[in-house]
Write a protein that holds these residues in place. Sequence first.
Motif, PDB file in Angstrom:
ATOM      1  N   ASP A 175      24.648   6.513  -4.739  1.00  0.00           N
ATOM      2  CA  ASP A 175      23.969   7.646  -4.994  1.00  0.00           C
ATOM      3  C   ASP A 175      24.867   9.107  -5.713  1.00  0.00           C
ATOM      4  O   ASP A 175      26.407   9.092  -4.676  1.00  0.00           O
ATOM      5  CB  ASP A 175      23.081   9.147  -4.561  1.00  0.00           C
ATOM      6  N   ARG A 177      25.454  11.698  -6.070  1.00  0.00           N
ATOM      7  CA  ARG A 177      25.898  12.939  -5.847  1.00  0.00           C
ATOM      8  C   ARG A 177      26.084  12.735  -4.596  1.00  0.00           C
ATOM      9  O   ARG A 177      26.269  13.734  -3.940  1.00  0.00           O
ATOM     10  CB  ARG A 177      24.078  13.004  -5.567  1.00  0.00           C
ATOM     11  N   GLU A 178      25.659  11.460  -4.032  1.00  0.00           N
ATOM     12  CA  GLU A 178      27.092  11.629  -2.807  1.00  0.00           C
ATOM     13  C   GLU A 178      28.107  11.138  -2.080  1.00  0.00           C
ATOM     14  O   GLU A 178      28.837  11.246  -1.325  1.00  0.00           O
ATOM     15  CB  GLU A 178      26.131  10.643  -1.565  1.00  0.00           C
ATOM     16  N   ALA A 228      26.037   7.109   2.541  1.00  0.00           N
ATOM     17  CA  ALA A 228      25.070   6.089   2.542  1.00  0.00           C
ATOM     18  C   ALA A 228      25.062   4.604   2.632  1.00  0.00           C
ATOM     19  O   ALA A 228      24.761   4.409   3.990  1.00  0.00           O
ATOM     20  CB  ALA A 228      24.233   6.469   1.582  1.00  0.00           C
TER      21      ALA A 228
END
Length: 299
Positions: A175, A177-178, A228
């Motif tokens: 992701d 955003r991560e 993640a």
Amino acid sequence: MSSPLVERIELDELTCWRVRTEDAELQVAQQGAQILGYQRDGEPPLIWLSNQAAYQKGKAVRGGVPVCWPWFGDLRRNPAEVQGMHEGGPLCPAHGLVRELDWELLNIDTDGPTVHMAFAVDSRSPLLPGWPHAAKLRLDIRLGEALQVSLTSHNLGDTPLAISQALHSYFAISDIREVEVEGLDGCPYIETLEDWQLRKQQGNIAFSGETDRIYLKTPSRMSIVDRAWKRRIQLDVEGSASAVVWNPWIDKARRLSQFAEDAWQGMLCIETARVMDDILVLKPGEEQRMVLNIASKPL
């Protein structure tokens, strides 16, 4: 598996190769000598390829590792020396003239568990429109414990040759955003989305909107930190001191071809490059090489 497996496959209109080693798989198209996919066993892909990718002759495939040469991006945004190599005319596409050509396959060979593929394109055959210079471009791909991509430019003419170039690498991430990009702290960069202002990177790069930056005076190592997926995509480069960091985010994603509306979330481009004040000027007979090594490291 006793030895790597290399097979020729057809993806719609394109001739491609699938390379399988004991613990990794690679796909490469003859058009553009473009890497389409790279994945280590037990991991998500390292190289991102659009699920809407079109495999059509004369049309660049969205994703993978396109080769941008003999200029990068909009020719009009390149230094005057690079612009001066082009004679003008209607055909002046973004990212140069070789992405949509079929390259010559020079060889595929194996050395134990390592596979080496070599492709080349000669600017004299076919003649590159509006670019009447004698040069040869070679791409070497080595798949072993990591993936190495090497781009060699050779000036075959009798006058200096000025080019910009990039390995326009799309990386697969959990992701946008991560994730963060390490290694560019303190580097100057051009913020192309805000009047091409010159700025300085502070800390790691994090993402909260459309990003299109040209980093200068870049180090030999950068990394994408993806917590993640519990991995670091480590990029080691040679022969390059500039890089482009790009993600289209929401609005621009809707305008891109071969690109799903939500695809921006799972990809990030870090493009190993020779751009802006880092362009490549080759003397007659000179050749230079730019190398990208891609490795997956656990966090």
